[in-house]
Structure formats: C-alpha cells, structure tokens
Design an enzyme around this catalytic site. Structure first.
Site, PDB file in Angstrom:
ATOM      1  N   LYS A  95     -13.704  88.510  88.924  1.00  0.00           N
ATOM      2  CA  LYS A  95     -13.475  89.547  89.865  1.00  0.00           C
ATOM      3  C   LYS A  95     -12.167  90.272  90.065  1.00  0.00           C
ATOM      4  O   LYS A  95     -12.045  91.276  90.653  1.00  0.00           O
ATOM      5  CB  LYS A  95     -13.339  88.722  91.384  1.00  0.00           C
ATOM      6  CG  LYS A  95     -14.849  88.143  91.694  1.00  0.00           C
ATOM      7  CD  LYS A  95     -15.773  89.152  92.320  1.00  0.00           C
ATOM      8  CE  LYS A  95     -17.187  88.482  92.825  1.00  0.00           C
ATOM      9  NZ  LYS A  95     -17.870  89.576  93.453  1.00  0.00           N
ATOM     10  N   SER A 155     -17.943  82.757  84.376  1.00  0.00           N
ATOM     11  CA  SER A 155     -17.653  83.931  85.427  1.00  0.00           C
ATOM     12  C   SER A 155     -16.290  83.333  86.425  1.00  0.00           C
ATOM     13  O   SER A 155     -15.464  83.971  86.663  1.00  0.00           O
ATOM     14  CB  SER A 155     -18.421  84.458  86.460  1.00  0.00           C
ATOM     15  OG  SER A 155     -19.228  82.884  87.011  1.00  0.00           O
TER      16      SER A 155
END
Length: 332
Positions: free
Chosen positions: A57, A314
């Site tokens: 992110k 991730s």
C-alpha cells in the site's frame, strides 16, 4: 482527478515510480525451491513485505500524496490528508504523510485488529474508530473532507493509487519478461488492477489471476452481479481483503473486469495452511491476505506445471495471536 483508471497506462506507472523512488522500495522477487518442486513450476515470490510499512500500500499512497503536492502545492494540503482503511493503507498514508510533513487522520472500523491501529498511530497519524464496516469509516472520512477541508487519499479507487500499485507490475516484467501468470489477492481492486494494467500493457499473454475470500468478497460479488454491490464484512485470517468497493466505484471495478483473466475464492483453512507453509518453508511471516495466492494453488489444484508463476505476498501485518489461530486451524 477525473481520469478513469482504465486510462492508466505505462507512462502513469513510470511517473509513479519516479515519485515513490526513495520512499518505497523495489521489492525482491525470489524463487521458492520448496514450492517450485511441489508444483513442478517456477514459483516466484514478490516480497511486498519488504516495504518500510510492511505492505504494498505504500506505493499507491505515496504516489498520490506526492502527485498532489506537485500539482497543487503544500498549502492545498495544509488541512491534512484522511482515509479509511483495513490497516495497511492507513499505515501507508501515515508513513507517507509523516515523511512529507503533512497531518494525517486514518478512520478504522471496529473490525480492524488493534495491532494494526497501534502501528498506524505509531507513525504519527490520528486514528479514529467508527462503525462496524469500512463503509461506515468512509462516512467519517467524507465528513472530515466536507467540514474540515481535508484531502481524501482513497485506499484503492483512484488513478494515482492504482498507478502506484502498478509499479509492482513494472518490476515483475523487468525481472521476468516471459512470466506466465500473476496470482494476486483481490479486494478493492487497486493492487490487482494496477499490476494487471502494467503487465497487460507489456505482455498481454501473462495471465492475471485474482483470489478472494470465500465470504464477504465485495469485488467478486460485484463482478458476478455486473455492478458494485454491498456485502456484509466478516472476520477472516485474510482481513486485509475485507471491505466494500463502494457503490459509486468509478475506477477499479471496470479495471478489474478488464484485466483479470480468472478468479478463485479460498476458504479459511486454506489460508491458514498457506500462512503456515510460507513460515515453515520460506521462514517469513505473512498475513492471511498475502497467502491467498498459495492457498488458491493448493485448494483449487491449479494446473501450473512448467509455468513461471508470481505470487504477490502483499503484507506482513499479522499478530502472533492470529498466527496461533492459523496454526491451530491448519493442525500444525
């Protein structure tokens, strides 16, 4: 910021890479000997866990804030930035804002684990708990934008955020130009959409596979319905994949529909087993949302023999309590 995400291309991803240089890192792509032998394929692991905030992110949040500073100037952001998050995006916004000297507020639903909220606060952002869903958290975001003049940094539904995540796709194509498939977690669509946009522009033959939770998968249900729909959020080992896509989604719904080749839903036991496998064989602790690619390979028996497959790991925002729960569920 009225451009459609479907218009985001290589130039946007390269511009994003310039902006995030020195703030987000080019993450390693390593071959897993254990998984390659297990699946008789080249299984490559993209370690977004190596970002300063522990998750991908940071790329999108940093790109958007840096781009806004370029376009509008610092005075336009003097009231600060605000977002809603299931954890990792909030931490990314907090980190990027602190680095650039801008106040940040992160709104979290009560479902977000406390360790994620604490990690955000530690970076200097104000954490606001509100409601039992990400949609409720976004209502507070909207109020602060309208009443306080703060600037929204969306977790996924914005071209600049998507272009930031698309820099992962650039790195994949540079490292493995003949990559056969990318398997990536699917939630709001910013990660899969960004990677898919970059990869498909360079090598259309590379397959983009999305993986969602078996319950509470808003994007998957929206794609099935043909339009954005609301779903009830549920607790999950893959909590970072929770949350809605927004009934007024203007970017990622159309993009995911365009770039994703296939999709699989994975169960909680499959996620648990994948988390434990990655810890045992790769000696790395990853969150449930980062393990869903491996979970899909195992649970659905995907035929990947002889192929080059990239799994996007991730993030690593997982508590030891959650790991214990995963180990118990996996029976290990």
């Amino acid at each position: 910021m009225n451009a459609s995400v479907s218009e985001v291309g290589l130039a946007d991803c390269y511009a994003a890479r310039r902006r995030i240089a020195g703030r987000a890192v080019r993450t390693p792509l390593t071959r897993s000997a254990a998984l390659s032998a297990r699946f008789n394929a080249e299984i490559l692991l993209k370690w977004e866990t190596c970002q300063p905030t522990g998750a991908f992110k940071l790329r999108g949040a940093t790109n958007m804030i840096a781009a806004l500073l370029e376009k509008r100037g610092r005075d336009a952001l003097s009231a600060g930035v605000v977002t809603a998050s299931t954890g990792n995006h909030g931490r990314a916004v907090a980190h990027a804002a602190a680095t650039l000297g801008i106040p940040a507020v992160v709104c979290l639903s009560r479902l977000v684990p406390e360790h994620k909220a604490a990690a955000i606060a530690a970076l200097g952002a104000e954490v606001v708990r509100v409601g039992d869903s990400q949609d409720a958290a976004f209502e507070e975001v909207t109020r602060r934008v309208e009443e306080r003049g703060m600037t929204l940094i969306p977790p996924f539904d914005d071209p600049l955020v998507v272009a930031g995540q698309g820099t992962i796709g650039l790195e994949l194509m540079e490292d493995v130009p003949d990559l056969d498939r990318v398997i990536v977690g699917l939630s709001g669509g910013g990660l899969l959409g960004g990677i898919g946009a970059a990869v498909k522009a360079i090598r259309p033959a590379t397959r983009i596979t999305g993986v969602s939770l078996s319950r509470g998968a808003a994007m998957a249900e929206s794609l099935a319905a043909g339009h954005p729909v609301a779903v009830e959020e549920v607790e999950s080992l893959g909590d970072s994949l929770g949350g809605g896509i927004g009934l007024d989604n203007r970017c990622t719904f159309a993009l995911v529909r365009r770039v994703m080749d296939d999709h699989y839903a994975v169960s909680e036991p499959a996620i648990a087993a994948a988390m434990v496998d990655l810890l045992e064989h790769e000696k790395q602790l990853v969150e449930g949302a980062a393990a869903v690619g491996l979970a899909a390979l195992v649970e659905h028996g995907l035929e990947v023999r002889g192929q080059k497959i990239a799994l996007i790991l991730s993030g690593n925002a997982v508590s030891l309590e959650t790991l214990d729960r995963a180990r118990a569920m996996a029976g290990r």
